[in-house]
Design an enzyme around this catalytic site. Structure first.
Site, mmCIF file in Angstrom:
data_model
loop_
_atom_site.group_PDB
_atom_site.id
_atom_site.type_symbol
_atom_site.label_atom_id
_atom_site.label_comp_id
_atom_site.label_asym_id
_atom_site.label_seq_id
_atom_site.Cartn_x
_atom_site.Cartn_y
_atom_site.Cartn_z
ATOM 1 N N HIS B 138 42.076 1.402 82.367
ATOM 2 C CA HIS B 138 42.496 2.831 81.864
ATOM 3 C C HIS B 138 41.417 3.458 81.145
ATOM 4 C CE1 HIS B 138 45.406 6.138 81.170
ATOM 5 N NE2 HIS B 138 44.710 5.920 79.978
ATOM 6 N N GLU B 139 41.165 2.748 80.127
ATOM 7 C CA GLU B 139 40.041 3.299 78.941
ATOM 8 C C GLU B 139 38.580 3.587 79.539
ATOM 9 O OE1 GLU B 139 41.686 4.760 76.905
ATOM 10 O OE2 GLU B 139 43.497 3.653 76.588
#
EC number: 3.5.1.88
Lengths: 174, 167
Positions: B138-139
Site C-alpha cells: 500500500h505504501e
C-alpha cells in the site's frame, strides 16, 4: 437538504442509470451511496439521495424517464439517523453447495440468533441446469465475535451439506 | 521532531510519481524521524509514505507491531524500495490516511520480497507476509502516485481467492 432512499426497477436495457441520474441531477438532487445491479433480466437501482424541496418534485422530475423506460419507482424519506452509513463490516461468510431450498434461510437464521448484522449479501445461482450450485457471500458485523459465527454455523455444514467459510474482514488503515 | 500535515485526495501531489533518494544525510534522517512521528500520530499508525506529506521522494515507513506484536520486522524504513518477488494473492479491506472515511477491498500479494536501502543507504532485503506485506505494498504504491482507490475490486470478483497465481 433532506434525504430519501430511491428504488427503481425496470426491464434491463441500456440507459436506465443515465436517464434516472440525469433527471435527478436536473432536479437538484445529489446521489449518495448506491447499489445498482441486473437481477433476473431486470435492473434494480437502490440509492440514497439528497433532495432540495419535497419528494413530489423528485417524482415529477423522474416522470419522463419512468414513462419512457417503463420503470417502477419508490421513494422513502430517511431520518438522519437511518442515513448514517454505519460501521464497516468485520466478517465475511462464504457459503456454497448444491442448490436447494432453505440454504439462505438456515444460514441467516443462525446468524441472526447471535445478533449478526448483515451489511451486504450477494448470491448467485450457478453450475449446470442438472446440477445447480448456490454461492453466497455475506459481509456484516459480528458483535459476538468471529468465533461465535464459526460456532453457530458449524452444525449447518453437515445438516445442509454446504461449504461455509468464515473470514475476518480486517480494515487496515494505512 | 514534528507531526507533518497529511495530504488528502484530491491533492494532485498524491498522484505524482516520487523520485529516488540520492543523499543519505542528516536532513534525510530528520525528515524520516518526522515521518515516523506523523505515522504514529495517524489513525492507522502502521505505515506512511513520503508523498503523503508532500515530499515526492521514494521513502516508506512501515511498523505493524501495533497489530502483530513481535511477529514482524518492527520498524522498517524503506528508501528506494523495489518489489523483487511476490507470491499468492489475498483480498483485504483497506483505508488510507489520505482518503479519509472510505474503505474498500483491494487485492495484494500475500508474500513479498522487497529490496531497499536503509536510512544510511545500506542495501537491505525484507521478506514480508500477510498484513505486513499488505502495508508495504500500500505504501509503495504512493511512490508511484497510486492510491488504493486505483486498485479497488468489485465484491463480485473476490468470491474466491485464487492462491496459485505466480509471476
Amino acid at each position: 437538504m433532506s434525504q430519501a432512499l430511491l428504488t427503481v426497477i425496470g426491464e434491463d436495457r441500456p440507459g436506465i442509470v443515465a436517464a434516472v441520474t440525469q433527471a435527478l441531477y436536473t432536479a437538484g438532487c445529489s446521489i449518495g451511496d448506491a447499489s445498482m445491479m441486473r437481477l433476473g433480466g431486470y435492473f434494480a437501482i437502490m440509492q440514497v439521495l439528497s433532495y432540495p424541496q419535497d419528494l413530489g418534485a423528485v417524482e415529477m422530475a423522474l416522470d419522463a424517464a419512468v414513462k419512457r423506460l417503463n420503470l417502477r419507482v419508490h421513494l422513502d424519506p430517511l431520518s438522519s439517523v437511518a442515513a448514517d452509513g454505519g460501521a464497516a463490516p468485520d466478517t465475511r461468510v462464504t457459503v456454497f453447495g448444491a442448490d436447494r431450498p432453505g440454504i439462505v434461510a438456515s444460514v441467516t437464521a443462525a446468524l441472526a440468533s447471535i445478533g449478526f448484522n448483515i451489511v451486504d449479501l450477494e448470491s448467485e445461482r450457478s453450475g449446470s441446469p442438472e446440477h445447480p450450485i448456490y454461492i453466497m457471500v455475506i459481509q456484516g458485523r459480528a458483535p459476538a465475535g468471529i468465533a461465535a459465527v464459526q460456532e453457530v454455523l458449524a452444525p449447518l455444514r453437515e445438516r445442509e451439506s454446504i461449504d461455509i467459510g468464515v473470514h475476518p474482514l480486517e480494515t487496515v488503515v494505512l | 521532531m514534528a507531526v507533518l500535515p497529511i495530504l488528502t485526495y484530491p491533492d494532485p501531489l498524491l498522484q505524482r510519481p516520487a523520485v529516488a533518494v540520492a543523499n543519505f544525510d542528516a536532513e534525510l534522517r530528520a525528515f524520516v524521524d518526522d515521518l515516523i512521528e506523523t505515522m504514529r500520530a495517524g489513525p492507522g499508525g502502521v505505515g506512511i509514505a513520503a508523498p503523503q506529506v508532500g515530499r515526492l521522494q521514494r521513502i516508506v515507513v512501515v511498523d505493524v507491531r501495533a497489530k502483530l506484536g513481535d511477529d514482524c520486522h518492527g520498524l522498517m524504513v524503506l528508501v528506494n524500495p523495489d518489489l523483487i518477488a511476490w507470491e499468492g494473492v489475498a483480498v483485504g479491506r483497506e483505508g488510507c490516511m489520505s482518503v479519509p472515511d472510505f474503505t474498500g477491498n483491494v487485492i495484494r500479494a500475500e508474500q513479498i520480497r522487497v529490496q531497499a536501502q536503509d536510512i544510511h543507504g545500506e542495501d537491505r532485503v525484507y521478506e514480508c507476509a500477510g498484513f505486513e506485506a499488505r502495508a508495504v505494498q500500500h505504501e509503495m504504491d504512493h511512490l508511484d502516485g497510486l492510491l488504493f482507490l486505483d486498485r479497488l475490486v468489485s465484491r463480485k470478483t473476490d468470491l474466491f481467492r485464487r492462491k496459485v497465481y505466480k509471476r
